[in-house]
Write a protein that holds these residues in place. Sequence first.
Motif, short mmCIF file in Angstrom:
data_model
loop_
_atom_site.label_atom_id
_atom_site.label_comp_id
_atom_site.label_asym_id
_atom_site.label_seq_id
_atom_site.Cartn_x
_atom_site.Cartn_y
_atom_site.Cartn_z
N ILE A 278 -2.81 9.63 7.85
CA ILE A 278 -2.65 8.85 6.61
C ILE A 278 -3.72 9.25 5.60
O ILE A 278 -4.90 9.36 5.92
N PHE A 279 -3.25 9.46 4.36
CA PHE A 279 -4.14 9.69 3.22
C PHE A 279 -3.80 8.68 2.13
O PHE A 279 -2.62 8.44 1.85
N PRO A 280 -4.78 8.07 1.51
CA PRO A 280 -4.49 7.10 0.44
C PRO A 280 -3.93 7.79 -0.78
O PRO A 280 -4.22 8.95 -1.06
N HIS A 281 -3.11 7.07 -1.53
CA HIS A 281 -2.57 7.59 -2.77
C HIS A 281 -3.67 7.67 -3.81
O HIS A 281 -4.53 6.79 -3.91
N GLN A 282 -3.65 8.73 -4.60
CA GLN A 282 -4.73 8.96 -5.54
C GLN A 282 -4.68 8.02 -6.74
O GLN A 282 -5.71 7.65 -7.30
N VAL B 271 0.85 -1.18 0.00
CA VAL B 271 0.00 0.00 0.00
C VAL B 271 0.89 1.24 0.00
O VAL B 271 1.89 1.29 0.72
N LYS C 43 -3.13 2.03 -6.33
CA LYS C 43 -4.02 1.32 -5.43
C LYS C 43 -3.29 0.20 -4.70
O LYS C 43 -2.29 -0.35 -5.19
N TYR D 123 -6.35 2.99 6.60
CA TYR D 123 -6.70 4.38 6.40
C TYR D 123 -7.30 5.03 7.64
O TYR D 123 -7.47 6.26 7.68
N LEU E 280 1.11 5.27 0.69
CA LEU E 280 0.42 6.21 1.55
C LEU E 280 1.07 7.58 1.49
O LEU E 280 2.30 7.69 1.35
N ASN F 250 -7.59 -2.25 3.89
CA ASN F 250 -7.63 -0.84 3.50
C ASN F 250 -8.40 -0.01 4.52
O ASN F 250 -7.98 1.09 4.89
N GLN F 251 -9.52 -0.54 4.99
CA GLN F 251 -10.32 0.19 5.97
C GLN F 251 -9.54 0.41 7.26
O GLN F 251 -9.60 1.50 7.86
#
Length: 368
Positions: free
Chosen positions: A158-162, A12, A165, A149, A14, A145-146
């Motif tokens: 933490i912010f997910p990468h745009q 993942v 995935k 994040y 991040l 993922n849940q």
Amino acid sequence: MSYSYPKALYLVRLNVENVSIISSHLTWGFPAPSAFTGFMHNLQRKLNEIDGYQQVECCGVGIVSHQFTAQVTKSSSYRYSPYQLNLARHPLNPNGSTPAIVEEGKGHMEVSLVIGLSGEGLDQYLSANDEDLTLETQNLLKKLNQLVYGMRLAGGVIFPHQRIKPKLVNWSQHDATNKTVKLRRYLLPGFALMHRHEVLTAHQAWLKLYPNYLATQQSEPNMLDTLFDIQRLNFVSTAKSEVVSVGDVDGEWKIRPRPEHLKGWLVPIPIGYAALTAVQEQGVIKGLRNDQYPATFVETLLSLGEWQSPHRMGNIVETLWNYNTVPKNGVYELVQPFAPKQKIDLASVDETENQSFDVNTDIEEEEY
């Protein structure tokens, strides 16, 4: 000691804001590996609380940095460092007084985590094909993922990468090399953090062979002297033919080239803790965050790490960090259990090259 080889890898990427960059009492910058192993352990505990995932284990976490920005300001007048941390101003106390300023270094980073998954209950959730995921595998990936994040990493948000995935890859030893080749593109551009303690011990032995390399060396260098020598620039004066780190500026000064075994992006890293006292029983030490477990007072362990490009790796599992499950003599260290043991042969260094480190010989310019 034995470690469970991963049956699957959860990758993942991040974006993390406001991470803690004071990693130990002597180092600052990128967060310590213990922040990532703590994140991994917290993820396993949260995952085990979900029905059906009680036997899933996290057997290591790989750290791949893509971008890191420390929140610092360049200072015009400084004594020890050219940079100054950007400190946050906290709200006033209820009585209107100004609260004390606590020096908390912060930074932003983009990082990929390679989390190894193992356990007896994991097989039913894995797909044979990494591209066509079964419903069970998709549910496991969704749960991971849940949880990720909603957590914090090294104190940062933490912010997910745009664009990139998360992936869940079925893993085994027989096809590790082939799958590593495919995952390199996913991790590039970036640098993976590897433990290089063997370089530290080899350089300590090398310094004993060339005592004139250190101007301040009065006796055999210890590990801390060796670590400092690796991290600083040593200058040599062709006029006085002596090595200094700070001092007189007369004559012509040149940077002394490093020996061959110090090639690479080497950095000091904290790799755990050493106990200062015997382990105390539950409730003996007052004022702990959690007094339900035995505790002891510790200090930080420092070692040497290397930022290494993923395209140089034959097996991505070698990057995984984990806890030493059998601590000895009060040493609670982090290890990379799947990385091959390397040994540096100092006898292989060219003698003609070593002569350039003798203070009685001329210094030749060298590009490196």
